[in-house]
Scaffold this active site. Structure first.
Site, mmCIF file in Angstrom:
data_model
loop_
_atom_site.group_PDB
_atom_site.id
_atom_site.type_symbol
_atom_site.label_atom_id
_atom_site.label_comp_id
_atom_site.label_asym_id
_atom_site.label_seq_id
_atom_site.Cartn_x
_atom_site.Cartn_y
_atom_site.Cartn_z
ATOM 1 N N HIS A 1 -1.477 -0.392 -9.758
ATOM 2 C CA HIS A 1 -2.168 -1.274 -8.811
ATOM 3 C C HIS A 1 -2.737 -2.514 -9.534
ATOM 4 O O HIS A 1 -3.927 -2.817 -9.435
ATOM 5 C CB HIS A 1 -3.295 -0.513 -8.078
ATOM 6 C CG HIS A 1 -3.648 -1.125 -6.755
ATOM 7 N ND1 HIS A 1 -4.026 -0.393 -5.662
ATOM 8 C CD2 HIS A 1 -3.676 -2.432 -6.352
ATOM 9 C CE1 HIS A 1 -4.285 -1.197 -4.653
ATOM 10 N NE2 HIS A 1 -4.080 -2.449 -5.044
ATOM 11 N N ARG B 1 0.849 -1.193 0.000
ATOM 12 C CA ARG B 1 0.000 0.000 0.000
ATOM 13 C C ARG B 1 0.886 1.245 0.000
ATOM 14 O O ARG B 1 1.919 1.285 0.690
ATOM 15 C CB ARG B 1 -0.894 0.050 1.250
ATOM 16 C CG ARG B 1 -2.119 -0.856 1.212
ATOM 17 C CD ARG B 1 -3.146 -0.428 0.159
ATOM 18 N NE ARG B 1 -4.315 -1.291 0.129
ATOM 19 C CZ ARG B 1 -4.453 -2.370 -0.641
ATOM 20 N NH1 ARG B 1 -3.473 -2.733 -1.449
ATOM 21 N NH2 ARG B 1 -5.571 -3.077 -0.611
ATOM 22 N N GLU C 1 -4.475 7.262 -5.520
ATOM 23 C CA GLU C 1 -4.633 6.521 -6.786
ATOM 24 C C GLU C 1 -5.900 6.998 -7.476
ATOM 25 O O GLU C 1 -6.898 7.223 -6.781
ATOM 26 C CB GLU C 1 -4.691 5.016 -6.513
ATOM 27 C CG GLU C 1 -3.388 4.495 -5.935
ATOM 28 C CD GLU C 1 -3.405 2.986 -5.636
ATOM 29 O OE1 GLU C 1 -4.368 2.304 -6.043
ATOM 30 O OE2 GLU C 1 -2.463 2.512 -4.992
HETATM 31 N N1 LIG Z 1 -0.973 -4.601 -5.096
HETATM 32 C C1 LIG Z 1 -2.055 -5.343 -4.926
HETATM 33 O O1 LIG Z 1 -2.866 -5.457 -5.835
HETATM 34 C C2 LIG Z 1 -2.283 -6.080 -3.641
HETATM 35 C C3 LIG Z 1 -3.039 -7.275 -3.676
HETATM 36 C C4 LIG Z 1 -3.194 -8.006 -2.509
HETATM 37 C C5 LIG Z 1 -2.668 -7.544 -1.307
HETATM 38 N N2 LIG Z 1 -1.968 -6.367 -1.291
HETATM 39 C C6 LIG Z 1 -1.433 -5.865 -0.005
HETATM 40 O O2 LIG Z 1 -0.600 -6.853 0.579
HETATM 41 C C7 LIG Z 1 -0.801 -6.833 1.992
HETATM 42 C C8 LIG Z 1 -0.370 -8.159 2.599
HETATM 43 O O3 LIG Z 1 -1.275 -9.185 2.201
HETATM 44 P P1 LIG Z 1 -1.225 -10.636 2.878
HETATM 45 O O4 LIG Z 1 -2.332 -11.421 2.282
HETATM 46 O O5 LIG Z 1 0.168 -11.192 2.834
HETATM 47 O O6 LIG Z 1 -1.572 -10.253 4.391
HETATM 48 P P2 LIG Z 1 -1.237 -11.110 5.707
HETATM 49 O O7 LIG Z 1 -2.120 -10.555 6.757
HETATM 50 O O8 LIG Z 1 -1.289 -12.560 5.413
HETATM 51 O O9 LIG Z 1 0.307 -10.748 6.012
HETATM 52 C C9 LIG Z 1 0.712 -9.500 6.454
HETATM 53 C C10 LIG Z 1 1.900 -9.708 7.373
HETATM 54 O O10 LIG Z 1 2.381 -8.418 7.759
HETATM 55 C C11 LIG Z 1 2.772 -8.527 9.111
HETATM 56 N N3 LIG Z 1 2.863 -7.213 9.763
HETATM 57 C C12 LIG Z 1 1.916 -6.536 10.445
HETATM 58 N N4 LIG Z 1 2.435 -5.387 10.916
HETATM 59 C C13 LIG Z 1 3.723 -5.355 10.523
HETATM 60 C C14 LIG Z 1 4.780 -4.435 10.708
HETATM 61 N N5 LIG Z 1 4.620 -3.308 11.424
HETATM 62 N N6 LIG Z 1 5.987 -4.708 10.156
HETATM 63 C C15 LIG Z 1 6.168 -5.843 9.427
HETATM 64 N N7 LIG Z 1 5.206 -6.763 9.235
HETATM 65 C C16 LIG Z 1 3.996 -6.512 9.764
HETATM 66 C C17 LIG Z 1 1.735 -9.432 9.760
HETATM 67 O O11 LIG Z 1 2.241 -10.009 10.948
HETATM 68 C C18 LIG Z 1 1.532 -10.466 8.652
HETATM 69 O O12 LIG Z 1 2.387 -11.583 8.839
HETATM 70 C C19 LIG Z 1 -2.307 -6.524 2.127
HETATM 71 O O13 LIG Z 1 -2.620 -5.956 3.383
HETATM 72 C C20 LIG Z 1 -2.558 -5.571 0.979
HETATM 73 O O14 LIG Z 1 -2.428 -4.241 1.434
HETATM 74 C C21 LIG Z 1 -1.757 -5.641 -2.426
#
Ligand SMILES: NC(=O)c1ccc[n+]([C@@H]2O[C@H](COP(=O)([O-])OP(=O)(O)OC[C@H]3O[C@@H](n4cnc5c(N)ncnc54)[C@H](O)[C@@H]3O)[C@@H](O)[C@H]2O)c1
Length: 319
Positions: A278, A232, A261
């Site tokens: 995105h 994000r 965006e």
């Molecule tokens: N570009 C895109 O189209 C797109 C698509 C899907 C997801 N995403 C983004 O990817 C992110 C991650 O997705 P996911 O399915 O892996 O989520 P997830 O919840 O499985 O994993 C996120 C991880 O981040 C960790 N985390 C939380 N706070 C943290 C911090 N301060 N420092 C480091 N790590 C921290 C959590 O412990 C968790 O293990 C989503 O929240 C979304 O914003 C982007």
């Protein structure tokens, strides 16, 4: 019949059978503008909806306060930072999402950004289109170290993918809630930024992580290193990143997400910044899976059956 407002752009295109299922059980209003609705438009459109099928549109208190009948938000995707969760909780609005599908697409997309950056492909492509023949020197993934911030579904799969493609690459991670990973070594965030050649962000955007990647961390990065953000935009101090790239203190960045965006800001003027709109999880195959999962949970909700993918803490199941 319940009224479903679909604000997610293009919903149903990847899986027409899914949207036909919805048409049988509810009255549908689709987003046919092809553009993301602004908050004010959301507040107007949502008035009669019982169920909202949403992408990354802002679903703020202002929007939710205009939705007296809303019982469910089905999010096509995994990040829920666009929803005011406190208000949704108070109003007992059920939320479903599609957490697993993007985690198949984003690691592959991120790896392609990494490879494009370290081989200089976007730059050379731009030159070739201007009929200029240039041959910049690239890097081998095997000689570089990678730091993954956030080792959840996506981060962890990316670690495995990199390890499969390039077993010699040293992989590190930082995640306050994950203590170990079989293919990566844990580092603290400051050390990870100082020591890794490539840093890739895969953590959620919350009040705690807003601007986590601040000026201090960015300017501590190694010369010739790269930053990748497919998580994000609000996680990173975008102005500081612009200054870092403009002064060429790191080799480059690849960004799929932005504070605002659609993005049209100053990063567009930098040759060392690879920009995408995105599209990280936007593939035919993954979209079809996400649409089918959303429809399945919406139909389940209408039929008062348990949701398959409720957002933890948002499963009140009443219509
Ligand atoms: N570009 C895109 O189209 C797109 C698509 C899907 C997801 N995403 C983004 O990817 C992110 C991650 O997705 P996911 O399915 O892996 O989520 P997830 O919840 O499985 O994993 C996120 C991880 O981040 C960790 N985390 C939380 N706070 C943290 C911090 N301060 N420092 C480091 N790590 C921290 C959590 O412990 C968790 O293990 C989503 O929240 C979304 O914003 C982007």
């Amino acid at each position: 019949m319940p009224k479903i407002l679909v604000t997610n752009i293009g919903f149903g295109k990847a899986s027409p059978t899914a949207i036909n299922r919805l048409g049988d059980v509810a009255e549908l209003q689709l987003n046919d503008r092809g553009l993301r609705h602004e908050e004010s438009a959301m507040a107007e459109l949502i008035h009669d909806a019982t169920i909202l099928i949403a992408g990354t549109e802002k679903i703020s208190k202002k929007v939710l306060d205009k939705a007296p009948n809303l019982k469910m938000i089905a999010r096509v995707g995994v990040g829920v930072d666009n929803i005011d969760l406190n208000v949704a909780q108070t109003k007992k609005i059920n939320i479903s999402y599609t957490p697993d599908a993007p985690s198949q697409a984003i690691p592959e997309f991120t790896l392609s950004l990494i490879l494009a950056l370290i081989k200089g492909i976007p730059f050379v492509d731009r030159m070739m289109h201007q009929k200029i023949w240039q041959r910049p020197m690239g890097r081998m993934l095997s000689s570089l170290s990678i730091g993954i911030v956030g080792a959840g579904r996506i981060g962890s799969k990316l670690i495995h993918l990199i390890n499969t493609v390039s077993p010699q690459t040293k992989i590190f991670f930082y995640d306050p809630f994950v203590s170990t990973h079989d293919k990566a070594q844990k580092l603290d965030l400051g050390t990870l930024f100082k020591e890794c050649d490539i840093i890739s962000l895969h953590l959620p955007y919350t009040d705690d992580t807003r601007n986590l990647i601040d000026r201090g961390l960015l300017f501590s990065m190694k010369e010739n290193s790269y930053l990748i953000n497919t998580a994000r935009g609000g996680l990173v101090d975008e102005q500081a990143l612009y200054e870092l790239l403009h002064s060429k203190q790191i080799a480059g960045a690849a960004l799929d997400v932005f504070e605002q965006e659609p993005y049209t800001g100053p990063l567009c003027d930098l040759d060392n910044c690879l920009l995408t709109s995105h599209i990280g999880s936007l593939t035919q195959e993954i979209r079809a899976i996400m649409e089918e999962q959303v429809v399945e949970d919406v139909v389940r909700f209408i039929n008062q059956k348990p949701l398959l993918n409720p957002l933890p803490g948002f499963n009140f199941c009443e219509i």
